[in-house]
Design a protein around this motif. Structure first.
Motif, PDB file in Angstrom:
ATOM      1  N   ALA A 248       0.831  -1.200   0.000  1.00 25.18           N
ATOM      2  CA  ALA A 248       0.000   0.000   0.000  1.00 25.18           C
ATOM      3  C   ALA A 248       0.864   1.248   0.000  1.00 25.18           C
ATOM      4  O   ALA A 248       1.989   1.239   0.493  1.00 25.18           O
ATOM      5  N   LEU A 249       0.309   2.310  -0.579  1.00 27.36           N
ATOM      6  CA  LEU A 249       0.948   3.621  -0.549  1.00 27.36           C
ATOM      7  C   LEU A 249      -0.118   4.626  -0.119  1.00 27.36           C
ATOM      8  O   LEU A 249      -1.149   4.759  -0.765  1.00 27.36           O
ATOM      9  N   ARG A 250       0.142   5.300   1.014  1.00 23.76           N
ATOM     10  CA  ARG A 250      -0.784   6.319   1.507  1.00 23.76           C
ATOM     11  C   ARG A 250      -0.186   7.670   1.171  1.00 23.76           C
ATOM     12  O   ARG A 250       0.961   7.942   1.507  1.00 23.76           O
ATOM     13  N   ILE A 251      -0.977   8.508   0.518  1.00 27.82           N
ATOM     14  CA  ILE A 251      -0.394   9.751  -0.011  1.00 27.82           C
ATOM     15  C   ILE A 251      -1.456  10.852  -0.005  1.00 27.82           C
ATOM     16  O   ILE A 251      -2.649  10.563   0.024  1.00 27.82           O
ATOM     17  N   ASN A 252      -1.034  12.120   0.006  1.00 29.54           N
ATOM     18  CA  ASN A 252      -2.009  13.217  -0.062  1.00 29.54           C
ATOM     19  C   ASN A 252      -2.528  13.384  -1.489  1.00 29.54           C
ATOM     20  O   ASN A 252      -1.785  13.187  -2.450  1.00 29.54           O
TER      21      ASN A 252
ATOM     22  N   MET B  73       8.346   3.267  -3.079  1.00 28.53           N
ATOM     23  CA  MET B  73       7.495   4.100  -2.222  1.00 28.53           C
ATOM     24  C   MET B  73       6.521   3.296  -1.362  1.00 28.53           C
ATOM     25  O   MET B  73       6.110   3.746  -0.300  1.00 28.53           O
ATOM     26  N   VAL B  74       6.123   2.122  -1.848  1.00 26.21           N
ATOM     27  CA  VAL B  74       5.077   1.373  -1.139  1.00 26.21           C
ATOM     28  C   VAL B  74       5.619   0.641   0.089  1.00 26.21           C
ATOM     29  O   VAL B  74       6.825   0.436   0.227  1.00 26.21           O
ATOM     30  N   VAL B  75       4.704   0.264   0.960  1.00 23.82           N
ATOM     31  CA  VAL B  75       5.043  -0.604   2.093  1.00 23.82           C
ATOM     32  C   VAL B  75       4.444  -1.978   1.805  1.00 23.82           C
ATOM     33  O   VAL B  75       3.257  -2.092   1.494  1.00 23.82           O
ATOM     34  N   MET B  76       5.282  -3.009   1.884  1.00 25.46           N
ATOM     35  CA  MET B  76       4.810  -4.379   1.648  1.00 25.46           C
ATOM     36  C   MET B  76       4.125  -4.912   2.906  1.00 25.46           C
ATOM     37  O   MET B  76       4.463  -4.512   4.024  1.00 25.46           O
ATOM     38  N   ARG B  77       3.202  -5.839   2.710  1.00 23.26           N
ATOM     39  CA  ARG B  77       2.486  -6.374   3.867  1.00 23.26           C
ATOM     40  C   ARG B  77       3.418  -7.108   4.829  1.00 23.26           C
ATOM     41  O   ARG B  77       3.302  -6.973   6.050  1.00 23.26           O
ATOM     42  N   GLU B  78       4.368  -7.874   4.278  1.00 22.95           N
ATOM     43  CA  GLU B  78       5.304  -8.626   5.141  1.00 22.95           C
ATOM     44  C   GLU B  78       6.049  -7.649   6.055  1.00 22.95           C
ATOM     45  O   GLU B  78       6.224  -7.889   7.247  1.00 22.95           O
TER      46      GLU B  78
ATOM     47  N   LYS C  21       8.042   5.570   5.713  1.00 24.10           N
ATOM     48  CA  LYS C  21       7.989   5.568   4.257  1.00 24.10           C
ATOM     49  C   LYS C  21       7.131   6.678   3.667  1.00 24.10           C
ATOM     50  O   LYS C  21       7.485   7.295   2.677  1.00 24.10           O
ATOM     51  N   PHE C  22       5.946   6.897   4.281  1.00 24.36           N
ATOM     52  CA  PHE C  22       4.995   7.820   3.652  1.00 24.36           C
ATOM     53  C   PHE C  22       5.301   9.251   4.054  1.00 24.36           C
ATOM     54  O   PHE C  22       5.368   9.559   5.235  1.00 24.36           O
TER      55      PHE C  22
END
Length: 396
Positions: A122-126, A375-380, A393-394
């Motif tokens: 997932a990538l959380r972004i404005n 940029m993304v964060v992996m679930r693991e 990360k974000f």
């Protein structure tokens, strides 16, 4: 691996896979007056036969995601088999959140995305960051841009330099589409017809007849004239949801200027309401909100930034969000900025073809860019280290 881009707005959710087209869907649930017990979610709105007295249940309050139960139901519907049929284990999601979001909300979102839905990454972004990404993609020679995102709850003004946001220049005005619709409901209820419960219908009226005036006082004078001379007056036919499914503006030649209509339709007669409502974006003090209007806030934002960058921001102003759809909005903003900005600096305001989906398109471009994997964060990674990975990360 598929990438799902979700621009999760307070009114519209803009959603779609990065290979496909965007769908714009109401990000809320509804209850109708007729079937009290049944709750309709997102685009089931179309199934409601009689949307008069429609009751909205919104996941967002004052621009922040506070009602997770509603948001979950909307997402379940969007991700489910009726809509996007998401295979969570091999899908990456780009999802937007407001500026200066609360840590508790961010953590709830991490948990829901990774633990409940179990997205692969997932990538959380404005939202503005996606808009800026889109702008820099179309104009690679530019280094700076100023995103003016005027949505449902707020108007945000955010400077970006080389796709990093400059936090000290962010300004927020607490005027958005929700406030405009509510204000229009109040004036109509006070002047002619009680419509306080008709949010859905009056929102449609606002979108159909309101515009931004270029010369407010001149228009005010025209709006007070009688009969033919009043070029601004419009008669809006309200829907009755049996023969008239959707309200519309009566053509000028069919308007009865004195006396009653014979046809028995229900009519709203609008004159100065048409431009007095969007005027609040430029002068929130008109209704007692002690804040700057958009043009002043832009200047205030740019002046807080390094002097050598200021000319670049004035030349690259991007308008996004639903309020940008008002006729005359861009022209008025450019004219007012021109009078506030030093004469030797050029001012250029860019209104995209589709300001509502502009940020979503930016997310789509981002999903295809080579930096995306970084940029993304992996679930693991999240399962191993928890919220701290997302915080690092974000860039929020």
């Amino acid at each position: 691996m598929a990438t799902l881009v979700l621009d999760n707005g307070a009114y519209w959710a803009k959603i779609g896979y990065s290979q496909e087209k965007v769908s714009v869907i109401p990000n809320c649930q509804f209850r109708s007056k007729t079937s009290r017990l049944k709750t309709f979610t997102a685009n089931q709105l179309d199934e409601i036969k009689d949307p008069s007295g429609l009751f909205y249940i919104l996941p967002f309050q004052k621009g922040y995601l506070v009602n997770w139960d509603v948001q979950r139901k909307v997402w379940d519907h969007l991700f489910g088999k009726e809509m996007f049929k998401v295979q969570f284990a091999d899908t990456s999601i780009v999802i937007t959140e407001p500026y200066f979001n609360f840590t508790s909300i961010q953590e709830s979102m991490n948990e829901i995305l990774f633990e409940e839905y179990q997205f692969q990454s997932a990538l959380r972004i404005n939202t503005g960051s996606l808009g800026a990404h889109h702008y820099f993609h179309t104009k690679p020679s530019e280094l700076c841009c100023l995103v003016v995102d005027s949505g449902f709850s707020f108007t945000h003004i955010v400077p970006y330099c080389r796709s990093k946001k400059l936090k000290e220049g962010i300004r927020r005005i607490n005027v958005g589409g929700k406030l405009l619709t509510n204000h229009l409901k109040e004036i109509i209820s006070y002047r002619q017809l009680h419509v306080m419960d008709e949010t859905y219908v009056i929102n449609q009226v606002k979108e159909d007849v309101c515009y931004v005036s270029q010369q407010f006082y001149k228009d005010m004078e025209i709006a007070q004239m009688k009969g033919e001379e009043n070029a601004l007056m419009r008669d809006y036919v309200l829907p009755d949801f049996s023969s008239i499914k959707k309200g519309f503006c009566k053509p000028r030649e069919e308007m009865v200027l004195s006396g009653k209509y014979k046809t028995g339709e229900q009519i709203l007669r609008l004159a100065n309401e048409r431009f007095a409502v969007p005027e609040m974006l430029f002068h929130p003090s008109d209704i007692g909100i002690q804040e700057m209007g958009i043009p002043e806030a832009i200047v205030h934002s740019v002046q807080s930034l390094p002097e050598e960058m200021q000319p670049h921001f004035y030349q690259n102003i991007v308008l996004t969000g639903g309020n940008s759809l008002f006729a005359g909005y861009r022209e008025r903003l450019e004219a007012e900025l021109r009078s506030l900005v030093p004469a030797h600096l050029p001012v250029s305001v860019f209104l995209p073809e589709n300001p509502v989906c502009y940020s979503w398109e930016g997310g789509k471009l981002l999903a295809h860019s080579p930096d995306y994997e970084e940029m993304v964060v992996m679930r693991e990674d999240y399962e191993e280290n928890g919220h701290i990975v997302c915080e690092e990360k974000f860039d929020i």
